[in-house]
Design an enzyme around this catalytic site. Sequence first.
Site, PDB file in Angstrom:
ATOM      1  N   GLU A 119       1.153  -0.626  -5.110  1.00 38.42           N
ATOM      2  CA  GLU A 119       0.123   0.392  -5.353  1.00 38.42           C
ATOM      3  C   GLU A 119       0.873   1.724  -5.443  1.00 38.42           C
ATOM      4  OE1 GLU A 119      -3.152   3.308  -3.781  1.00 38.42           O
ATOM      5  OE2 GLU A 119      -1.731   2.382  -2.424  1.00 38.42           O
TER       6      GLU A 119
ATOM      7  N   ASP B 223       0.818  -1.212   0.000  1.00 38.56           N
ATOM      8  CA  ASP B 223       0.000   0.000   0.000  1.00 38.56           C
ATOM      9  C   ASP B 223       0.857   1.269   0.000  1.00 38.56           C
ATOM     10  OD1 ASP B 223      -2.690   1.293   0.441  1.00 38.56           O
ATOM     11  OD2 ASP B 223      -1.700   1.968   2.271  1.00 38.56           O
TER      12      ASP B 223
END
Length: 634
Positions: free
Chosen positions: A368, A315
């Site tokens: 990401e 993330d």
Amino acid sequence: MGVNMKITELDRYLFGEGTHYEIYKLLGAHVGVNRKKEGVFFAVWAPHAKSVSVVGNFNNWDEKADIMKCDNNMGLYQLFIPKVREGDLYKFCITAQSGELLYKADPYANYSELRPGNASRVVDLTGYKWSDSVWMKKRQEFDVDKDAMSVYEVHPGSWKKHPSQGEDDPGFYNYRELAHELAKYVKEMGYTHVELMGIAEHPFDGSWGYQVTGYYAPTSRYGTPEDFRYFVNYLHKNKIGVILDWVPAHFPKDAHGLADFDGAPTYEYADPRKGEHPDWGTKVFDYGKNEVKNFLIANALFWIEEFHIDGLRVDAVASMLYLDYGRRDGEWVPNQYGENKNLEAIEFFRHLNSVVLGKHKGVVMIAEESTAWPMVTGKPEDGGLGFSLKWNMGWMHDFLEYMKLDPYFRKYNHHKMTFSTSYAYSERYVLVLSHDEVVHLKCSMINKMPGLGQDKFENLKAGYSYMIGHPGKKLLFMGQDFGQYQEWSEERELDWYLLGEQNHQQLQNYVKELLKMYKKYPALYANDSNYQGLEWINADDASRSIYSFVRWSPTGRNNLLFVINYTPVARDDYRVGVPKRKQYKLILNSKEPEFGGDVHKEVVDYKAVKKECDGRPFSFAYPLPAYGVAVFRF
């Protein structure tokens, strides 16, 4: 039970170098035997502490009862306590240099008290009998360049829920129940993987698991670590891969967590211009500190080795790479070259991906990363970051901007759908329609679509068809495959009752057919990393908002021709240019009755004739309906 009951010189050396990849077997709380006595060995890293003790229900939380020993200047504390048993609650009581007492959860704990409680819980991770050896062996052959991958993104706490029995019982499914229900759904739909949000322990449901306090503990919301192992094992036996969201970018300031762990910045950068995220109110890990890098890299390996996880989706990578991410002038510190790149984070990623992918063939590391940072999936030795895959946020943004438009205005924005194919091979990409796109007043996927009623469903079917045809792995967030109307909320389950309505059932049937087609035809995945895998037939039919392209199979057999109409205007005699004078077999028609249309597959074979169209000598004509999608095999 075969845990080391003592920290050795070698342990200290490797931890200090940042290369003790099994540090989680040493630090934390481990059930074992010492001098013929059963008990628990505790160890913690607290380099700025004056002293540390273990407190728990076994000593009435008395900070003077079990004081830990620190026998070197690294700040590694250890103690064996005979009276402690599996299931006991504990914390580390740290006396800071100021004299303040800090009650901290164990950073390496494998199990935690259910929120709002935040103590760590002793658990023995040894002894689970795995039965997924067939999957684990086959996983080693997985080739990220050549194999299919369609991911179902799931928030376990809100996929399905039991009726709530009051504030203390939110109705969560246990990991074991979830395994059976989820595996059945994923198999039926045809996804290859699930990606789970919020598995590492976190204090606040509303963070969705992106503000972690227990990096080594599967959240107790849904059961025990053994229950979670059962979940992974069961999905593997059903040939479904399991990917976890992993958050090495930042952590919250909760008093029991990692922030100022021993009374001073330990896990975070000391300078708040590097160590705090102003946007999120969180702390940033210090990627220049070997012990912190070791904590994170060993954590990635922990999930893969101890829980058989098949990949990590990392993330907020951009927030780690840029020193000025979310910060105004004067709020950040340039690197030694006066630039905004975090050189320590870059080195961390290269180290992380080299170790994880080097040790575990077939595992995937997914970034990401929301900017145009070069070579995210490039090899570290060539200057890349070493990830297996990168989320294609550019594609997602352009795709959604286009799909939201009234069909009349799409002709002026035709390039929004074609632009991504110009960089589709610059990285190894995953096309994503994730949870982030269906929250915070952004609308659910169906409600982003223009028009009313059935028009919305027809638009979404056309949109999903392009996603399947476009190069790249696929990811779809739960609820979007049957047209959930409401925005997603972690507080309630999906609106499964909608499947009682015909148009939602037909959309789900169509997505199922797309996923089945995706897995069946290597043309849709085996050439994803090869620019020869996609050829536009007509990328410039803006006036009619029609796109036609070929996905080529590496073997030259079972190639697929896509024709997609993004307007409500039918083209009864649509002529498409083709690369070869062959038979073109219609294998997918979005207007069949099971998908909500009224067109039966009466003619399935179309023979190309010598007639120029789209700059090609051969072509055939086909009745293309309003919002129609046609896929032909040749």
